[in-house]
Design a protein around this motif. Structure first.
Motif, short mmCIF file in Angstrom:
data_model
loop_
_atom_site.label_atom_id
_atom_site.label_comp_id
_atom_site.label_asym_id
_atom_site.label_seq_id
_atom_site.Cartn_x
_atom_site.Cartn_y
_atom_site.Cartn_z
N SER A 8 -12.63 -4.71 -12.21
CA SER A 8 -12.16 -4.81 -13.65
C SER A 8 -13.08 -4.25 -14.61
CB SER A 8 -12.12 -6.61 -13.95
OG SER A 8 -11.16 -7.30 -12.99
N SER A 9 -12.31 -3.89 -15.70
CA SER A 9 -13.10 -3.19 -16.88
C SER A 9 -12.26 -3.77 -18.13
CB SER A 9 -12.69 -1.81 -16.86
OG SER A 9 -13.72 -1.17 -17.85
N ILE A 10 -12.60 -3.36 -19.33
CA ILE A 10 -12.20 -3.41 -20.60
C ILE A 10 -11.87 -2.42 -21.40
CG2 ILE A 10 -12.63 -4.95 -22.76
CD1 ILE A 10 -12.75 -6.74 -20.49
N THR A 19 -8.25 -6.78 -20.77
CA THR A 19 -8.83 -6.56 -19.19
C THR A 19 -8.21 -5.58 -18.58
OG1 THR A 19 -9.53 -8.99 -19.40
CG2 THR A 19 -9.69 -7.64 -17.23
N VAL A 106 -16.99 -8.06 -14.60
CA VAL A 106 -16.62 -6.60 -15.34
C VAL A 106 -17.67 -5.61 -15.30
CG1 VAL A 106 -16.19 -5.69 -17.68
CG2 VAL A 106 -15.05 -7.95 -17.09
N ALA A 130 -14.86 -10.37 -22.30
CA ALA A 130 -15.08 -10.88 -20.81
C ALA A 130 -15.37 -12.29 -20.83
CB ALA A 130 -16.05 -10.20 -20.41
N GLN A 133 -12.44 -14.46 -21.46
CA GLN A 133 -11.33 -14.48 -20.29
C GLN A 133 -12.05 -15.16 -19.21
OE1 GLN A 133 -8.16 -13.37 -20.74
NE2 GLN A 133 -8.95 -13.50 -22.96
N MET A 135 -15.06 -14.64 -17.28
CA MET A 135 -15.73 -13.79 -16.78
C MET A 135 -16.93 -14.30 -16.50
SD MET A 135 -13.64 -11.58 -15.28
CE MET A 135 -12.38 -10.78 -15.51
N VAL A 138 -21.11 -9.51 -16.32
CA VAL A 138 -20.81 -8.11 -16.87
C VAL A 138 -22.02 -7.11 -16.06
CG1 VAL A 138 -19.50 -8.58 -18.62
CG2 VAL A 138 -21.86 -8.45 -18.90
#
Length: 510
Positions: A8-10, A19, A106, A130, A133, A135, A138
């Motif tokens: 996952s990334s942003i 996301t 993330v 993140a 959401q 998460m 990171v």
């Protein structure tokens, strides 16, 4: 047998984060590497960066078909900050790392061909998103770790090489970390926020200093008109120093904008409101934002929660000035481009400076002025009525005819003293508007103003309306000024004198 790896990334549309879920699919077929899901050019080029970086970490690239999907597929993705997440998804699909190790994680970072991880802009708002959401961790470039750690209650890990990512996630890597790949940014990129100077340094101009203090206390826009050398730029540059310091949420907003623009390392986290002063040749795109694909922030967004100073305002293009009308009212800007609409915050205080004529000397008896009458009219008419009507405070800045040694200006007040008085007035307004969601008088609704302003004070506004000195919008703005003046003197509501001063401030004391 086909395998799938996930990471996952942003991504960003303006300052709004979302996301990006990545799935890498390694399947039978001729060697080919594709990235799908509306990537831009720089993201499509990640194929070569990721392949070379993974090989630099001792990973044998699959001699089969590799497909990476970026979802949601309907949202445009841009930039190189997704490189490290793409690499992680491919490594997971190839069995080099465990995909379970990236759950609720993330991954952000740009890859170099030798596998080193480069810093990326926008880390702060990405980490904020993140966290929102759910998460729990990171992984960011080591050079961005200080920025990421500004967000509490989420684990942050910095990596300098894709090999470190592989080892972090339970795999084995073979790589050499170059000594040049340290955690710090290059020399000269870290610096404190620029000093705004102190009001006590300005000689004379007590009335203008007071007018700017009123602007700071109520969040009002201002126009300064005076000859060259009178101190307009010097006064405007010191306005952030007398404004109320930014709160924690406001600091985070400003830092997020600066992070997205890549300038956060220059300023760091500070409670001093930002200050932007674009040149008068700036285009409308430079002011409000622009660019192909997805628009990038402009000066009005970089000035969010601070001051946008437009020196030589009549020299700006008419188109550039007209683009300010919407953000002045709404406090935000929406920019539509081919690949999506970007939304950016733009709640700034506008300060304009102008000469009285093209040569600048049409003041007093006007003996030094060399301009023709039509040139004077044409020059100042570039500031259209709709723009001027949105400027709450309009004051003349006269020339200084004498220097007094030891003059402290503003009756001896320095910026700290003026800022304390501004903060006290802001506290009064915040308490009064607690149930309305407004933080200063400039945001107050016209209906509320007309209901809560005394009949005696409103009578003065009606006279100004009847004589044509004020428009209906100007009447509301004069009432907002009167409430600010009442807050500054400690009153509970504006009296006739406050209203008279408010009207005078809007009409350049005429």
């Amino acid at each position: 047998m086909a395998r799938i790896g996930s990471a996952s990334s942003i991504g960003f549309l303006g300052l709004r984060a979302f996301t990006v879920h990545m799935q890498a699919f390694v399947s039978q077929g001729l060697p080919y590497f594709s990235i799908i899901g509306l990537p831009d050019t720089s993201l499509s080029e990640a194929r070569e960066r990721v392949r070379s970086a993974c090989q630099a970490a001792g990973f044998s690239w699959p001699q089969t078909r590799v497909t990476v999907n970026l979802s949601p597929a309907s949202m445009p993705k841009r930039g190189s900050a997704h490189d490290l997440a793409i690499a992680a998804s491919v490594l997971g699909a190839a069995g080099k790392i465990s995909s379970e190790a990236l759950e609720r994680t993330v991954v952000l970072g740009e890859l170099n061909l030798d596998g080193s991880v480069l810093p990326v802009p926008g880390v702060l708002p990405a980490v904020v998103h993140a966290k929102s959401q759910g998460m729990s961790r990171v992984i960011v470039p080591a050079a961005n770790i200080e920025e990421a750690e500004l967000v509490p209650d989420i684990a942050v890990t910095g990596v300098r090489h894709v090999g470190e990512l592989i080892e972090l996630l339970g795999g084995h890597a073979k790589y050499t970390l170059s000594p040049s790949h340290g955690d710090d940014l290059p020399d000269g990129e870290r610096m404190d926020a620029p000093a705004t100077g102190d009001m006590s340094e300005v000689i004379g101009q007590d009335h203008t200093k007071w007018a700017l203090q009123v602007a700071a206390a109520g969040g009002h826009h201002a126009l300064l008109v005076g000859p060259p050398g009178a101190g307009k730029t010097m006064l405007a540059s010191r306005l952030p120093g007398i404004m109320r310091p930014l709160g924690e949420d406001e600091q985070l907003e400003v830092a997020s904008v600066r992070s997205l623009c890549g300038t956060l390392p220059r300023f760091g986290i500070t409670d001093v409101p930002p200050y932007e002063a674009p040149h008068h040749t700036a285009s409308s795109a430079a002011l409000v934002g622009g660019g192909s694909g997805v628009a990038v922030p402009g000066a009005i967004t970089r000035a969010h929660r601070g001051v946008l100073f437009m020196d030589e305002a009549p020299e700006f293009s008419t188109r550039a000035l007209q683009t300010l009308r919407e953000p002045l009212e709404s406090g935000c800007i929406a920019l539509s481009r081919a690949k999506g609409t970007a939304w950016y915050p733009a709640r700034f205080q506008l300060v304009m400076a102008a000469n009285p004529c093209p040569c600048g000397y049409a003041y007093g008896d006007g003996e030094r002025c060399t301009c023709r009458e039509r040139d004077r009219i044409r020059y100042f008419s570039r500031l259209s009525g709709p723009i001027l009507d949105r400027i709450d405070i309009q004051v003349e800045v006269p020339p200084i005819n004498e220097i007094t040694l030891g003059d402290q200006g503003a009756n001896g007040k320095d910026s700290a003293t003026m800022r304390a008085e501004v903060s006290k007035a802001r506290d009064c307004a915040a308490e009064r508007f607690q149930g309305y969601g407004w933080t200063c008088n400039a945001q107050a609704d016209g209906v509320w103003l007309r209901e809560h302003t005394s009949r005696q004070a409103v009578e003065l506004v009606n006279r100004a309306l009847d004589s044509g000195r004020l428009s209906l919008r100007g009447a509301d703005r004069a009432m907002r000024l009167a409430w600010t003046l009442a807050d500054m003197r400690g009153g509970t509501s504006p009296d006739r004198q406050d209203m008279a001063q408010g009207i005078a401030l809007r009409t350049r004391m005429r």
